[in-house]
Motif scaffolding. Structure first.
Motif, PDB file in Angstrom:
ATOM      1  N   PRO A 267      -4.472  22.367  50.380  1.00 13.85           N
ATOM      2  CA  PRO A 267      -5.151  22.566  51.671  1.00 13.85           C
ATOM      3  C   PRO A 267      -5.855  23.915  51.719  1.00 13.85           C
ATOM      4  O   PRO A 267      -5.432  24.884  51.091  1.00 13.85           O
ATOM      5  CB  PRO A 267      -3.996  22.507  52.682  1.00 13.85           C
ATOM      6  CG  PRO A 267      -2.776  22.840  51.900  1.00 13.85           C
ATOM      7  CD  PRO A 267      -3.007  22.327  50.514  1.00 13.85           C
ATOM      8  N   GLY A 268      -6.957  23.950  52.488  1.00 17.87           N
ATOM      9  CA  GLY A 268      -7.699  25.186  52.691  1.00 17.87           C
ATOM     10  C   GLY A 268      -8.683  25.529  51.604  1.00 17.87           C
ATOM     11  O   GLY A 268      -9.493  26.454  51.762  1.00 17.87           O
ATOM     12  N   MET A 269      -8.666  24.817  50.494  1.00 13.95           N
ATOM     13  CA  MET A 269      -9.579  25.104  49.385  1.00 13.95           C
ATOM     14  C   MET A 269     -10.823  24.231  49.476  1.00 13.95           C
ATOM     15  O   MET A 269     -10.763  23.086  49.910  1.00 13.95           O
ATOM     16  CB  MET A 269      -8.886  24.857  48.040  1.00 13.95           C
ATOM     17  CG  MET A 269      -7.722  25.775  47.745  1.00 13.95           C
ATOM     18  SD  MET A 269      -6.958  25.373  46.145  1.00 13.95           S
ATOM     19  CE  MET A 269      -8.354  25.558  45.030  1.00 13.95           C
ATOM     20  N   THR A 270     -11.960  24.791  49.077  1.00 11.80           N
ATOM     21  CA  THR A 270     -13.178  23.994  48.970  1.00 11.80           C
ATOM     22  C   THR A 270     -13.091  23.134  47.711  1.00 11.80           C
ATOM     23  O   THR A 270     -12.927  23.652  46.605  1.00 11.80           O
ATOM     24  CB  THR A 270     -14.413  24.904  48.904  1.00 11.80           C
ATOM     25  OG1 THR A 270     -14.523  25.628  50.132  1.00 11.80           O
ATOM     26  CG2 THR A 270     -15.679  24.076  48.691  1.00 11.80           C
ATOM     27  N   ILE A 271     -13.170  21.826  47.904  1.00 13.12           N
ATOM     28  CA  ILE A 271     -13.021  20.881  46.797  1.00 13.12           C
ATOM     29  C   ILE A 271     -14.397  20.323  46.433  1.00 13.12           C
ATOM     30  O   ILE A 271     -15.061  19.697  47.266  1.00 13.12           O
ATOM     31  CB  ILE A 271     -12.062  19.738  47.162  1.00 13.12           C
ATOM     32  CG1 ILE A 271     -10.719  20.292  47.636  1.00 13.12           C
ATOM     33  CG2 ILE A 271     -11.884  18.804  45.980  1.00 13.12           C
ATOM     34  CD1 ILE A 271      -9.985  21.104  46.595  1.00 13.12           C
ATOM     35  N   ILE A 272     -14.818  20.538  45.207  1.00 14.55           N
ATOM     36  CA  ILE A 272     -16.110  20.041  44.731  1.00 14.55           C
ATOM     37  C   ILE A 272     -15.863  18.903  43.743  1.00 14.55           C
ATOM     38  O   ILE A 272     -15.232  19.098  42.702  1.00 14.55           O
ATOM     39  CB  ILE A 272     -16.915  21.166  44.052  1.00 14.55           C
ATOM     40  CG1 ILE A 272     -17.153  22.317  45.043  1.00 14.55           C
ATOM     41  CG2 ILE A 272     -18.232  20.628  43.511  1.00 14.55           C
ATOM     42  CD1 ILE A 272     -17.873  23.492  44.440  1.00 14.55           C
ATOM     43  N   SER A 273     -16.331  17.721  44.104  1.00 17.57           N
ATOM     44  CA  SER A 273     -16.201  16.581  43.195  1.00 17.57           C
ATOM     45  C   SER A 273     -17.182  16.739  42.039  1.00 17.57           C
ATOM     46  O   SER A 273     -18.343  17.089  42.256  1.00 17.57           O
ATOM     47  CB  SER A 273     -16.477  15.270  43.934  1.00 17.57           C
ATOM     48  OG  SER A 273     -15.572  15.091  44.992  1.00 17.57           O
ATOM     49  N   PRO A 274     -16.745  16.480  40.817  1.00 15.68           N
ATOM     50  CA  PRO A 274     -17.679  16.580  39.688  1.00 15.68           C
ATOM     51  C   PRO A 274     -18.770  15.517  39.796  1.00 15.68           C
ATOM     52  O   PRO A 274     -18.585  14.488  40.445  1.00 15.68           O
ATOM     53  CB  PRO A 274     -16.786  16.347  38.467  1.00 15.68           C
ATOM     54  CG  PRO A 274     -15.574  15.649  38.988  1.00 15.68           C
ATOM     55  CD  PRO A 274     -15.387  16.111  40.396  1.00 15.68           C
TER      56      PRO A 274
END
Length: 383
Positions: A267-274
């Motif tokens: 939680p709280g992290m920016t998640i970038i999908s490949p």
């Protein structure tokens, strides 16, 4: 401009204060002018907005008219048949039907039906009352043991996180009421998707809801979630019309503990999908991954979604079907017109093939490789 404002504004302010003091009334006028002057003085030296620096007071009119320009366009310029993605007459019909108000209109159509782009239905002169059972399409080939009767119209992919919990609940309850399926989007299966409606579980490059700690596909977690009775089909998202070749982004501010638990991320992290899948890198790998998901789901229909780009890559997928004898149960064709996905304008405006030529190409290619009868084709993207 700044020097003129400072000089003449100060002169006007002093004159106004002197007059007000002499006549001993209307002090609100110099007070108001003082506020405007000091606001303009601040804008003359700030470096964030060039317009306000050059036009310290009048520049606000530009921002005001820019703010109300959508309303001016909608209420004074836009016609009933204008508007994107839905014109005013379609929006009005949706509002009326939602409120159980009559949606009939007088004086016929407002469309230019003699235009070459006009689309209509060829009706029968022997009209009959509709049957009790709505028309469906059986999804699932010879390699599928849990075939699914899908409605002709269904809810396209929109993830929990991009849509709120109330929106997902409303969509899923609508799917249950209408007898059609609800595509989860690549954000995984949330509790709000489980309101009784059928689901098509979409799996994107981030493998949300079926990933391990390193972001790779986890067969164990997938098998647990795909066993849910609501999950009727599985869709592998290769690319999306709104942003082909561009991975999705979940900003850290939106990544709440609830969403993180559903997606199996921190939680709280920016998640970038490949931009592409880690489980395969070519056509043969895609088909073997389809077969793996079909086995793990105990025979539920598995397909993939893509926006057509390099046509040779799709032709290679079709060729590999005949080589490996592995066939997807469906292919979802997403047009470059895009849908709900947020994307940079360069991708939205200039990447991918539109829906209509995509469907023609996909249908023709599947037919040429003699696999058209082994799968179903689903259309997406502002249909």
């Amino acid at each position: 401009m700044r020097e003129k404002f400072i000089r003449w504004g100060l002169v006007l302010l002093v004159v106004t204060w002197v007059i007000s003091i002499l006549i001993k009334t209307h002090y609100w006028i110099p007070i108001l002018l003082s506020c405007i002057y000091f606001l303009g003085l601040y804008n003359s030296f700030q470096t964030k907005h060039a317009i306000l620096r050059n036009f310290p007071v009048l520049g606000y009119f530009r921002y005001f008219f820019e703010e109300i320009s959508p309303e001016m366009q909608q209420y004074f310029i836009e016609r009933e048949t204008d508007g994107k993605p839905f014109p005013r007459n379609e929006r009005s019909a949706a509002y009326r039907r939602a409120k159980n108000i009559s949606d009939t209109v007088p004086f016929g159509t407002q469309l230019e039906i003699n235009n070459r782009k006009y689309e209509g239905i060829k009706h029968s002169i022997y009209a009959k009352s509709p049957g009790e059972e709505l028309p469906t399409v059986l999804v699932g080939g010879d390699q599928c043991t849990q075939k699914y009767k899908a409605s002709l119209f269904n809810i396209s992919a929109m993830s929990f996180g991009s849509l709120s919990d109330r929106a997902q609940m409303a969509l899923n309850r609508g799917a249950k009421k209408g007898g059609f399926y609800h595509n989860t989007g690549e954000g995984g299966i949330s509790p709000y998707h489980l309101e009784g409606g059928d689901l098509c579980w979409q799996i994107g490059t981030g493998y949300f809801g079926c990933r391990d700690d390193n972001g790779r596909f986890s067969p164990e977690i997938f098998k647990k979630n795909v066993a849910l009775p609501a999950v009727k089909m599985i869709e592998i998202k290769i690319s999306q019309g709104a942003k082909p070749g561009h991975g999705g982004v979940l900003p850290g501010s939106k990544n709440t503990p609830e969403i993180a638990a559903i997606r199996h991320v921190q939680p709280g992290m920016t998640i970038i999908s490949p931009p592409s899948h880690s489980s395969f890198s070519d056509a043969a790998g895609l088909l073997r991954f389809i077969q793996q998901l079909r086995d793990l789901s105990e025979g539920k229909p598995v397909g993939f979604k893509l926006c057509i780009g390099d046509t040779r890559e799709f032709e290679d997928i079709c060729a590999q079907m005949n080589v490996l004898k592995i066939y997807p149960d469906f292919i979802t064709v997403d047009g470059a017109e895009g849908g709900t996905g947020a994307a940079p304008p360069e991708f939205s405006d200039g990447v991918g093939m539109p829906l209509e030529p995509s469907l023609i190409f996909v249908n023709r290619t599947l037919t040429n490789f003699n696999v058209r009868d082994k799968l179903k084709v689903i259309a997406s993207g502002k249909v």
